[in-house]
Design a protein around this motif. Structure first.
Motif, PDB file in Angstrom:
ATOM      1  N   UNK A   1      -2.206   2.668   2.093  1.00 42.10           N
ATOM      2  CA  UNK A   1      -1.359   2.111   1.033  1.00 42.10           C
ATOM      3  C   UNK A   1       0.113   2.316   1.358  1.00 42.10           C
ATOM      4  N   UNK A   2       0.448   3.517   1.853  1.00 41.97           N
ATOM      5  CA  UNK A   2       1.845   3.794   2.202  1.00 41.97           C
ATOM      6  C   UNK A   2       2.261   3.030   3.449  1.00 41.97           C
ATOM      7  N   UNK A   3       1.328   2.867   4.387  1.00 36.94           N
ATOM      8  CA  UNK A   3       1.625   2.061   5.574  1.00 36.94           C
ATOM      9  C   UNK A   3       1.933   0.619   5.173  1.00 36.94           C
ATOM     10  N   UNK A   4       1.124   0.083   4.262  1.00 32.41           N
ATOM     11  CA  UNK A   4       1.340  -1.288   3.814  1.00 32.41           C
ATOM     12  C   UNK A   4       2.644  -1.421   3.037  1.00 32.41           C
ATOM     13  N   UNK A   5       2.933  -0.443   2.183  1.00 34.94           N
ATOM     14  CA  UNK A   5       4.195  -0.495   1.440  1.00 34.94           C
ATOM     15  C   UNK A   5       5.388  -0.392   2.384  1.00 34.94           C
ATOM     16  N   UNK A   6       5.284   0.494   3.372  1.00 37.34           N
ATOM     17  CA  UNK A   6       6.367   0.614   4.344  1.00 37.34           C
ATOM     18  C   UNK A   6       6.548  -0.654   5.151  1.00 37.34           C
ATOM     19  N   UNK A   7       5.419  -1.245   5.587  1.00 37.29           N
ATOM     20  CA  UNK A   7       5.498  -2.499   6.335  1.00 37.29           C
ATOM     21  C   UNK A   7       6.073  -3.610   5.459  1.00 37.29           C
ATOM     22  N   UNK A   8       5.644  -3.648   4.192  1.00 36.67           N
ATOM     23  CA  UNK A   8       6.168  -4.669   3.289  1.00 36.67           C
ATOM     24  C   UNK A   8       7.662  -4.528   3.073  1.00 36.67           C
ATOM     25  N   UNK A   9       8.119  -3.276   2.880  1.00 34.87           N
ATOM     26  CA  UNK A   9       9.554  -3.046   2.704  1.00 34.87           C
ATOM     27  C   UNK A   9      10.329  -3.435   3.955  1.00 34.87           C
ATOM     28  N   UNK A  10       9.770  -3.115   5.131  1.00 35.94           N
ATOM     29  CA  UNK A  10      10.436  -3.474   6.384  1.00 35.94           C
ATOM     30  C   UNK A  10      10.538  -4.990   6.533  1.00 35.94           C
ATOM     31  N   UNK A  11       9.476  -5.709   6.162  1.00 38.31           N
ATOM     32  CA  UNK A  11       9.507  -7.170   6.251  1.00 38.31           C
ATOM     33  C   UNK A  11      10.533  -7.765   5.287  1.00 38.31           C
ATOM     34  N   UNK A  12      10.644  -7.188   4.099  1.00 37.22           N
ATOM     35  CA  UNK A  12      11.635  -7.688   3.134  1.00 37.22           C
ATOM     36  C   UNK A  12      13.054  -7.450   3.653  1.00 37.22           C
ATOM     37  N   UNK A  13      13.281  -6.296   4.272  1.00 35.76           N
ATOM     38  CA  UNK A  13      14.594  -6.022   4.865  1.00 35.76           C
ATOM     39  C   UNK A  13      14.885  -6.991   6.015  1.00 35.76           C
ATOM     40  N   UNK A  14      13.860  -7.273   6.834  1.00 35.68           N
ATOM     41  CA  UNK A  14      14.032  -8.256   7.905  1.00 35.68           C
ATOM     42  C   UNK A  14      14.350  -9.631   7.330  1.00 35.68           C
ATOM     43  N   UNK A  15      13.670  -9.972   6.227  1.00 34.71           N
ATOM     44  CA  UNK A  15      13.932 -11.257   5.581  1.00 34.71           C
ATOM     45  C   UNK A  15      15.380 -11.344   5.107  1.00 34.71           C
TER      46      UNK A  15
END
Length: 209
Positions: A183-197
């Motif tokens: 869950x934390x891996x997915x949240x971290x990946x999601x946050x990273x993708x939003x920052x990349x966006x």
């Protein structure tokens, strides 16, 4: 051989830089195993092949500042934001053991292929890298056959490296480490993708202004 080592080295160094493709492959491998992530890897490799083909054909439509380049930037930003939000909303612990982990069916692999292809084809950085690299090769007088050989090598390396990443991430020891923390891996990946966006959108805004 000297030229090949320079080209292969530059390409591999660029490949080592983690981006949205890496995050998607990692997450897919943790959830579905490396066979389930193979579809994502194939989609990413094919998208790289498309950019290489366009570069070999001499297309310059994706040069910085061109309308199509700006459109790809905005489309890529929107897609990365969508993936980031989706990962954050779907974050959940990995409840299945490694032995009981289900293998993705054909439909799941096709969906993974589509996600991987979209992630890589909407990344303008890939287009710029291959356009710049093959422009240099053409300027140095490299024959088209040699450039095509480089292109086939790069697609094979992308596919092989991504499959290796997926296989390593799906090993039992890493599954045990990351499984309860998925869950934390997915949240971290999601946050990273939003920052990349956000970064891509900022670049797109600069291209419009």
């Amino acid at each position: 051989m000297e030229q090949f080592l320079m080209v292969a080295g530059a390409h591999f160094l660029a490949l080592l830089s983690p981006g949205p493709d890496f995050l998607l492959i990692l997450r897919s491998a943790l959830v579905e195993g490396w066979r389930g992530a193979a579809g994502v890897c194939l989609g990413v490799a094919l998208a790289n092949g498309v950019f290489i083909t366009l570069a070999l054909a001499g297309f310059a439509v994706l040069r910085p500042g061109s309308p199509l380049f700006v459109a790809v930037l905005w489309a890529g930003a929107g897609y990365l934001f969508y993936l980031g939000v989706r990962l954050i909303r779907s974050a959940a612990p990995l409840s299945l053991s490694v032995e009981a982990q289900s293998v993705a069916d054909i439909g799941g692999r096709l969906r993974g292929f589509a996600v991987g292809f979209a992630s890589a084809i909407l990344n303008p950085k890939n287009a710029l890298f291959y356009a710049s690299l093959f422009s240099l090769l053409a300027a140095s007088g490299s024959a088209l056959a040699i450039q095509m050989g480089y292109g086939l090598w790069m697609v094979a390396v992308v596919l092989g490296w991504d499959l290796l990443v997926a296989w390593l991430a799906a090993q039992p020891r890493w599954m045990k480490v990351f499984g309860c923390r998925l869950a934390w891996v997915e949240r971290g990946a999601g946050a990273a993708l939003i920052l990349l966006a956000a970064a891509v959108a900022w670049e797109g805004w600069g291209g419009v202004s």
